[in-house]
Motif scaffolding. Sequence first.
Motif, short mmCIF file in Angstrom:
data_model
loop_
_atom_site.label_atom_id
_atom_site.label_comp_id
_atom_site.label_asym_id
_atom_site.label_seq_id
_atom_site.Cartn_x
_atom_site.Cartn_y
_atom_site.Cartn_z
N HIS A 60 0.83 -1.21 0.00
CA HIS A 60 0.00 0.00 0.00
C HIS A 60 0.87 1.27 0.00
CE1 HIS A 60 -4.01 1.78 1.65
NE2 HIS A 60 -3.34 2.70 0.98
N HIS A 62 1.47 5.16 -1.97
CA HIS A 62 1.05 6.22 -2.89
C HIS A 62 2.29 7.03 -3.27
CE1 HIS A 62 -3.32 5.89 -1.75
NE2 HIS A 62 -2.81 5.53 -0.57
N LYS A 147 -8.77 -1.18 -6.30
CA LYS A 147 -8.91 -0.31 -5.13
C LYS A 147 -10.13 0.57 -5.27
CE LYS A 147 -7.51 2.64 -1.74
NZ LYS A 147 -6.29 3.19 -1.20
N HIS A 254 -6.17 -0.68 5.58
CA HIS A 254 -5.81 0.09 6.79
C HIS A 254 -6.86 0.09 7.90
CE1 HIS A 254 -8.01 2.88 4.32
NE2 HIS A 254 -6.98 3.27 3.63
N ASP A 327 0.69 2.45 3.88
CA ASP A 327 -0.14 3.56 3.38
C ASP A 327 0.71 4.83 3.24
OD1 ASP A 327 -2.22 4.99 2.38
OD2 ASP A 327 -3.45 4.94 4.19
ZN ZN Z 1 -3.87 4.67 0.98
#
Ligand code: ZN
Length: 468
Positions: A60, A62, A147, A254, A327
Amino acid sequence: MHWDHIIENGILVNSKEEIQSNIYIKNGKIAAIGKDLEGTADEITDANGCFILPGLMDVHVHSRDPGATHKEDFFHSTQAAAAGGLTTIFEMPNTTPPINNVENFNKQVENLESKAHVDFGIWGICLGKLNISDIQSLNKAGVIGFKFFWGYAVHSETFQLIYNYKSDMKEVIPPFDDGEVYEMFQEVAKTGRLLAVHAENHELIQHLTAKVEESGRKDYDALLQGRPNLAEETTIQTAISFAKSANTRLHILHVSTGEGVELIQKAKKEGYPITAETCPHYLFLSNEDYDQIGPTMKIYPPVKYKKDQERLWEGISQKVIDIVCSDHAPHTKDEKSGDLWSIPAGMCGVETLAPLMIDAVNKGKITLHELVLLLSENPAKIFGLYPEKGSLQVGTDADITIVDLNKKHVIKEELLHSKSKITGFDGFQLEGAPVATILKGKTIMKDGKIVSEPTGRLVRPDRNGSMD
Ligand code: ZN
Ligand code: DOR
């Protein structure tokens, strides 16, 4: 025999056992495991006193590339990953353009491959009716999963997430309604891939946030009143019901609440194919840390209470939580300073994920075997990359993380490899660290330093891991 690389004197760890053995690598693969095999090698790594783990992964991340590369890019995020002991990461699809169709997926593969210090999978995005007809072809192209940013409004041109949504905003696609969401569950079910959901109930959040914002409060507990545990609980509940009805392989992203853990545990006990992840910020931080950390700590879903933290650790030992991931969601320092109601949500995490979880081994929170399960074996199995990734078996990719459990170190924000260096863990004193990262036989990180050019490649599920 001439080997490319020998890793000697270490202790091999998988999810069940520890074995004192050497690893012999040839052509990027583990060619042999044993003691004192004959031969020479181009490179020899002495792992005396260290543990040899199957390459750790972060499902995960970004990296914001392309679209918001002033915050982060793939070159930096994958350097951070390698520095933090990771060999594979999965890149999230909320880029500009988003990964909503095959054309954008293919462009993204090309874009990322030139910058990748580690192997990578790419998530596809679900944008309701806007791309429901692209889901099957995205699957065939090789996305790692789908997602769905449940509860988010997105910008109508850039598709960037709106972090602080108000219903009167212009140029915004509002969050999808349940009918459209259910159709996405049905469509993704046909692919057999995971549907990973961000679980927060936007109607509840909007209503409660408007109220608490009106009161003039700007403290962290006000944020939590606007985005309460109930917001996660109700959406996870709906997600489970939708997945049961549509036969979707559901993955809860998460997880931040004890209520979430309870619901997932119940669904698992009933035998549904549901998996779940949590992140270090939910395991190591709570609302009590906000005074010390400040706005950096704002992330969605927000970090909750001590009781949630305890239930998440329990969820890990009960195998309700399958994966721990970062994340990683960087924003610039400027963007993150200001009013709690207006700043974006997210912070760095990819570089500190493994160090924090290794420290948790030393603190007795998890075992070394659980570390391998949570950061390597489970991710590889759940996403169809096992045993090529996630194992130390002969014939598979020689992706390896070498861990020194005795090495003491301090997380220093300014030393992170990310472009925007923001972490809630600045100053954390840890015991145990990844001291080398090896990707397909090649050392890419040694003692915290990046020692290789980008050589990472795309991985697609169920196709024997790495593809060239
Ligand atoms: Zn995320
Ligand atoms: O805090 C967050 N930041 N949560 C998300 O769901 C998205 C992420 C981002 O991309 O900034």
